[in-house]
Design a protein around this motif. Structure first.
Motif, PDB file in Angstrom:
ATOM      1  N   VAL A   6       0.843  -1.196   0.000  1.00 25.20           N
ATOM      2  CA  VAL A   6       0.000   0.000   0.000  1.00 25.20           C
ATOM      3  C   VAL A   6       0.880   1.249   0.000  1.00 25.20           C
ATOM      4  CG1 VAL A   6      -1.732   1.313   1.288  1.00 25.20           C
ATOM      5  CG2 VAL A   6      -1.904  -1.180   1.157  1.00 25.20           C
ATOM      6  N   GLU A   7       1.863   1.279   0.855  1.00 20.69           N
ATOM      7  CA  GLU A   7       2.722   2.461   0.987  1.00 20.69           C
ATOM      8  C   GLU A   7       3.546   2.728  -0.276  1.00 20.69           C
ATOM      9  OE1 GLU A   7       4.596   5.760   2.991  1.00 20.69           O
ATOM     10  OE2 GLU A   7       2.776   4.660   3.424  1.00 20.69           O
ATOM     11  N   PHE A   8       4.159   1.693  -0.818  1.00 17.07           N
ATOM     12  CA  PHE A   8       5.108   1.877  -1.923  1.00 17.07           C
ATOM     13  C   PHE A   8       4.582   1.443  -3.285  1.00 17.07           C
ATOM     14  CE2 PHE A   8       7.680   1.090   1.940  1.00 17.07           C
ATOM     15  CZ  PHE A   8       8.189   2.373   2.079  1.00 17.07           C
ATOM     16  N   GLY A   9       3.454   0.743  -3.326  1.00 16.65           N
ATOM     17  CA  GLY A   9       2.885   0.274  -4.585  1.00 16.65           C
ATOM     18  C   GLY A   9       3.555  -1.006  -5.071  1.00 16.65           C
ATOM     19  N   THR A  10       3.015  -1.559  -6.142  1.00 17.93           N
ATOM     20  CA  THR A  10       3.572  -2.745  -6.789  1.00 17.93           C
ATOM     21  C   THR A  10       3.546  -2.497  -8.294  1.00 17.93           C
ATOM     22  OG1 THR A  10       1.446  -3.865  -7.061  1.00 17.93           O
ATOM     23  CG2 THR A  10       2.602  -4.234  -4.980  1.00 17.93           C
ATOM     24  N   GLN A  11       3.921  -3.485  -9.053  1.00 20.01           N
ATOM     25  CA  GLN A  11       3.859  -3.350 -10.511  1.00 20.01           C
ATOM     26  C   GLN A  11       2.420  -3.133 -10.977  1.00 20.01           C
ATOM     27  OE1 GLN A  11       5.743  -6.957 -11.903  1.00 20.01           O
ATOM     28  NE2 GLN A  11       7.584  -5.806 -12.474  1.00 20.01           N
ATOM     29  N   SER A  27      -0.111   4.254  -2.351  1.00 26.36           N
ATOM     30  CA  SER A  27      -1.016   5.117  -1.602  1.00 26.36           C
ATOM     31  C   SER A  27      -0.323   5.479  -0.298  1.00 26.36           C
ATOM     32  CB  SER A  27      -2.338   4.396  -1.303  1.00 26.36           C
ATOM     33  OG  SER A  27      -3.034   4.131  -2.481  1.00 26.36           O
ATOM     34  N   PRO A  28       0.671   6.353  -0.384  1.00 26.79           N
ATOM     35  CA  PRO A  28       1.475   6.648   0.806  1.00 26.79           C
ATOM     36  C   PRO A  28       0.667   7.298   1.921  1.00 26.79           C
ATOM     37  CG  PRO A  28       2.105   8.079  -1.011  1.00 26.79           C
ATOM     38  CD  PRO A  28       1.075   7.133  -1.535  1.00 26.79           C
TER      39      PRO A  28
END
Length: 144
Positions: A103-108, A113-114
């Protein structure tokens, strides 16, 4: 020879540090509460597990959580406050928030959503200022 040097040394090594420690601890706790509240307001909510996993503690964070870092109250590290989010506990079932990093850093496949670091950066100066003010106030009270 300086008069009152023994008395001053006694105050500097005993009275002031105890008073400073108490004031600093209270200021750190208040700052941690503010940062946690802001994080909870920033975090996207689905099941609520991630929001509910955000907190602070004196000592180590729960296993699997991410932390902002640890603030030690003394060089000895006898007291440390830690702000954290997420858990890695299969016993929690649907309340396990192992995905905090996603959630904080995202994925591919998912944009970030920091919530964790923006809240910290937003309140960092206020908390640091409060801690400094409380320390100075405690030192001045001890010098009277």
């Amino acid at each position: 020879m300086v008069q009152g040097l023994k008395s001053l040394n006694r105050k500097l090594t005993k009275t002031i540090p105890d008073r400073v420690r108490v004031k600093t601890r209270a200021a750190l706790e208040k700052g941690a509460e503010e940062i946690v509240a802001m994080m909870k307001s920033f975090v996207p909510v689905d099941s609520g597990a991630l929001r509910d996993s955000i907190g602070w503690t004196w000592g180590a964070a729960p296993e699997g959580s991410i932390t902002l870092g640890t603030v030690r109250q003394s060089k000895d590290g006898d007291e440390a406050i830690t702000i954290y989010a997420g858990t890695r506990n299969k016993n929690l079932g649907d309340k396990d928030a192992f995905y905090v990093r996603f959630v904080e850093f995202g994925t591919q496949n998912m944009p970030p959503s920091p919530f964790f670091y923006p809240a910290y950066r937003n309140l960092k100066r206020r908390v640091k200022g409060r801690v400094t003010r409380e320390m100075k106030k405690a030192i001045k009270e001890g010098a009277k």
